[in-house]
Design a protein around this motif. Structure first.
Motif, PDB file in Angstrom:
ATOM      1  N   ILE A  32       0.797  -1.325  -0.028  1.00 48.42           N
ATOM      2  CA  ILE A  32      -0.001  -0.100   0.119  1.00 48.42           C
ATOM      3  C   ILE A  32       0.964   1.149   0.014  1.00 48.42           C
ATOM      4  N   LYS A  33       0.409   2.237  -0.863  1.00 50.60           N
ATOM      5  CA  LYS A  33       1.343   3.409  -0.901  1.00 50.60           C
ATOM      6  C   LYS A  33       0.528   4.589  -0.401  1.00 50.60           C
ATOM      7  N   GLY A  34      -0.673   4.601  -0.349  1.00 46.41           N
ATOM      8  CA  GLY A  34      -1.446   5.689  -0.116  1.00 46.41           C
ATOM      9  C   GLY A  34      -2.908   5.335  -0.260  1.00 46.41           C
ATOM     10  N   TYR A  35      -3.821   6.655  -0.003  1.00 47.14           N
ATOM     11  CA  TYR A  35      -5.425   6.377  -0.288  1.00 47.14           C
ATOM     12  C   TYR A  35      -5.860   7.755  -0.557  1.00 47.14           C
ATOM     13  N   LEU A  36      -7.059   7.881  -1.203  1.00 47.81           N
ATOM     14  CA  LEU A  36      -7.960   8.617  -1.573  1.00 47.81           C
ATOM     15  C   LEU A  36      -9.409   8.695  -0.844  1.00 47.81           C
ATOM     16  N   VAL A  37      -9.806   9.804  -0.624  1.00 43.44           N
ATOM     17  CA  VAL A  37     -11.398  10.039  -0.368  1.00 43.44           C
ATOM     18  C   VAL A  37     -11.964  11.096  -0.663  1.00 43.44           C
ATOM     19  N   GLY A  38     -13.248  10.853  -1.053  1.00 43.06           N
ATOM     20  CA  GLY A  38     -13.998  11.943  -1.642  1.00 43.06           C
ATOM     21  C   GLY A  38     -15.155  12.396  -0.625  1.00 43.06           C
ATOM     22  N   ASN A  39     -15.449  13.446  -0.392  1.00 37.22           N
ATOM     23  CA  ASN A  39     -16.507  14.160   0.613  1.00 37.22           C
ATOM     24  C   ASN A  39     -16.614  13.067   1.390  1.00 37.22           C
ATOM     25  N   VAL A  41     -17.252  11.155   4.977  1.00 39.57           N
ATOM     26  CA  VAL A  41     -17.738  11.386   6.424  1.00 39.57           C
ATOM     27  C   VAL A  41     -16.655  10.902   7.768  1.00 39.57           C
ATOM     28  N   THR A  42     -16.611  12.019   8.672  1.00 38.68           N
ATOM     29  CA  THR A  42     -15.576  11.666   9.671  1.00 38.68           C
ATOM     30  C   THR A  42     -16.072  11.194  10.928  1.00 38.68           C
ATOM     31  N   GLY A  43     -17.463  11.589  11.242  1.00 38.87           N
ATOM     32  CA  GLY A  43     -17.974  11.303  12.467  1.00 38.87           C
ATOM     33  C   GLY A  43     -18.036  12.526  13.362  1.00 38.87           C
ATOM     34  N   GLU A  44     -16.935  13.705  13.034  1.00 42.16           N
ATOM     35  CA  GLU A  44     -17.083  14.819  13.756  1.00 42.16           C
ATOM     36  C   GLU A  44     -18.153  15.709  13.535  1.00 42.16           C
ATOM     37  N   LYS A  45     -18.144  16.581  14.416  1.00 36.30           N
ATOM     38  CA  LYS A  45     -19.100  17.720  14.399  1.00 36.30           C
ATOM     39  C   LYS A  45     -19.313  18.507  13.145  1.00 36.30           C
ATOM     40  N   VAL A  46     -18.153  18.730  12.490  1.00 38.52           N
ATOM     41  CA  VAL A  46     -18.024  19.511  11.219  1.00 38.52           C
ATOM     42  C   VAL A  46     -18.689  18.763  10.229  1.00 38.52           C
ATOM     43  N   ASP A  47     -18.901  17.788  10.301  1.00 36.74           N
ATOM     44  CA  ASP A  47     -19.776  16.933   8.992  1.00 36.74           C
ATOM     45  C   ASP A  47     -21.084  17.405   8.829  1.00 36.74           C
ATOM     46  N   THR A  48     -21.673  18.001  10.116  1.00 38.81           N
ATOM     47  CA  THR A  48     -22.793  18.816   9.901  1.00 38.81           C
ATOM     48  C   THR A  48     -23.016  20.239  10.138  1.00 38.81           C
ATOM     49  N   LEU A 207      -5.024  11.782  -0.682  1.00 41.25           N
ATOM     50  CA  LEU A 207      -5.777  12.982  -1.419  1.00 41.25           C
ATOM     51  C   LEU A 207      -7.026  12.941  -0.787  1.00 41.25           C
ATOM     52  N   VAL A 208      -7.562  13.968  -0.431  1.00 41.41           N
ATOM     53  CA  VAL A 208      -8.873  14.378  -0.015  1.00 41.41           C
ATOM     54  C   VAL A 208      -9.458  15.413  -0.754  1.00 41.41           C
ATOM     55  N   TYR A 209     -10.534  14.908  -1.499  1.00 43.31           N
ATOM     56  CA  TYR A 209     -11.280  15.901  -2.370  1.00 43.31           C
ATOM     57  C   TYR A 209     -12.759  16.066  -2.148  1.00 43.31           C
ATOM     58  N   SER A 210     -13.291  17.182  -2.480  1.00 41.84           N
ATOM     59  CA  SER A 210     -14.671  17.343  -2.369  1.00 41.84           C
ATOM     60  C   SER A 210     -15.197  18.204  -3.577  1.00 41.84           C
ATOM     61  N   LEU A 220     -16.496  22.999   3.350  1.00 41.83           N
ATOM     62  CA  LEU A 220     -15.948  23.841   4.596  1.00 41.83           C
ATOM     63  C   LEU A 220     -15.649  22.794   5.725  1.00 41.83           C
ATOM     64  N   GLY A 221     -16.353  21.918   5.792  1.00 40.92           N
ATOM     65  CA  GLY A 221     -16.107  20.940   7.075  1.00 40.92           C
ATOM     66  C   GLY A 221     -15.036  19.962   6.984  1.00 40.92           C
ATOM     67  N   THR A 222     -15.126  19.630   5.740  1.00 41.78           N
ATOM     68  CA  THR A 222     -13.749  18.820   5.284  1.00 41.78           C
ATOM     69  C   THR A 222     -12.525  19.376   5.387  1.00 41.78           C
ATOM     70  N   LEU A 223     -12.447  20.412   4.925  1.00 35.88           N
ATOM     71  CA  LEU A 223     -11.037  21.263   5.007  1.00 35.88           C
ATOM     72  C   LEU A 223     -10.991  21.788   6.642  1.00 35.88           C
ATOM     73  N   GLU A 224     -11.814  21.918   7.451  1.00 35.69           N
ATOM     74  CA  GLU A 224     -11.620  22.346   8.687  1.00 35.69           C
ATOM     75  C   GLU A 224     -10.985  21.076   9.543  1.00 35.69           C
ATOM     76  N   TRP A 225     -11.446  19.556   9.265  1.00 36.35           N
ATOM     77  CA  TRP A 225     -10.777  18.689   9.922  1.00 36.35           C
ATOM     78  C   TRP A 225      -9.514  18.501   9.264  1.00 36.35           C
ATOM     79  N   VAL A 226      -9.310  18.773   7.838  1.00 34.52           N
ATOM     80  CA  VAL A 226      -7.746  18.628   7.151  1.00 34.52           C
ATOM     81  C   VAL A 226      -6.920  19.475   7.996  1.00 34.52           C
ATOM     82  N   LYS A 227      -7.377  20.816   8.145  1.00 35.15           N
ATOM     83  CA  LYS A 227      -6.442  21.786   8.773  1.00 35.15           C
ATOM     84  C   LYS A 227      -6.129  21.381  10.243  1.00 35.15           C
ATOM     85  N   SER A 228      -7.017  20.739  10.914  1.00 35.06           N
ATOM     86  CA  SER A 228      -6.841  20.064  12.490  1.00 35.06           C
ATOM     87  C   SER A 228      -5.809  19.222  12.483  1.00 35.06           C
TER      88      SER A 228
END
Length: 290
Positions: A32-39, A41-48, A207-210, A220-228
């Motif tokens: 395994i070299k890496g992974y990517l996810v699109g939009n 879900v994290t389970g964090e408050k920022v999702d909603t 790679l995290v894309y939205s 906005l929520g995705t970028l918030e947890w990425v920055k966290s």
């Protein structure tokens, strides 16, 4: 490996399990070299909690409603079950606006699971007449999408027979049945963010894309947890291009983490913007800058 939304959650957990198995000496080793996810879900408050801000930014709710939600919902841990009465009232108003549109892709029409009978009959039985008929007599086919046709196909009795689905075991196939996740499983992982951090800090590319028109899991929520994750910004936000056009915006973080938006994309961006998403994936997997 990769996935979208809830699939992205599973992809991250699976990737983490693979890495731990490799490190523990389990055979066979998986390269395994890496992974990517699109939009994802994290389970964090920022999702909603980011829905109101994104809805305001997209012109769906007023500035006044947005300010009321931000004021009265500050400190709420669960936007689905707010404790503050005023917060609950304003979120109900927000949800009223969201109920009128397809929150997974706000530019698309809202469509039922079943295709309109008249439209399907016209397409199936009278193809030539349907094509040549005047617009005033053509049934509404705006809801005959690829996803709906896949649903229509999967529920056909011949398809069920070919898949050996026993008669009476299930009423019908659902493209997305979120009741399974909500009511039939106990969630043992409250947040997926620590798993992202664990994988990325181990040296795996991500790679995290939205899609920027998704209101289910807003960018906005995705970028918030990425920055966290507190990684350094190596390349600040800029546009990326596909086919000579702006296809979205991207930020490159340290530890080989790339965040990207897909302009015009919904919750499953490749459905609507396949060329742009393929171009994004091709460049990322080739270790090229978007």
């Amino acid at each position: 490996m990769g996935g979208d939304s809830y699939g992205g959650k599973v992809a991250v957990l699976t990737a983490h399990k693979i890495v731990e198995g490799n490190e523990g000496g389990q055979k066979p080793l998986i390269n395994i070299k890496g992974y990517l996810v699109g939009n994802p879900v994290t389970g964090e408050k920022v999702d909603t909690s980011s829905q109101a801000q994104h809805a305001y930014g997209l012109g769906i709710i007023s500035k006044e409603l947005y300010k009321l939600i931000m004021t009265h919902c500050a400190g709420e841990k669960d936007f689905k079950k707010p404790q503050n009465v005023l917060c609950a009232t304003h979120l109900e108003t927000l949800n009223g606006f969201l109920s009128e549109i397809d929150i997974y892709s706000i530019l698309d029409p809202t469509c039922p699971d079943e295709a309109p009978t008249s439209a399907m009959r016209a397409l199936k039985e009278n193809q030539e007449e349907f094509i040549d008929s005047p617009l005033s007599s053509v049934p509404d086919i705006s809801c005959i999408t690829a996803a709906l046709l896949a649903n229509y196909w999967a529920n056909h009795h011949l398809v069920k027979e070919a898949l050996h689905v026993k008669e009476g075991t299930i009423e019908r196939f659902h493209l997305d049945n979120f009741d399974v996740d909500s009511y039939f499983y106990t969630r043992s992982v409250p947040s997926i963010v620590p798993y992202h951090y664990s994988l990325i800090t181990r040296g795996f590319r991500a790679l995290v894309y939205s899609g920027d028109h998704d209101l289910k899991i807003p960018i906005l929520g995705t970028l918030e947890w990425v920055k966290s994750l507190n990684f350094f910004v190596l390349e600040p936000r800029r546009s990326w291009h596909a086919g000579g056009q702006v296809a979205g915006y991207t930020i490159l973080f340290s530890n080989n983490l790339t965040f990207a938006t897909v302009k015009g994309g919904g919750h499953i961006a490749p459905d609507i913007m396949p060329f742009e998403c393929f171009f994004m994936f091709e460049r990322w997997i080739s270790h090229q800058s978007l």
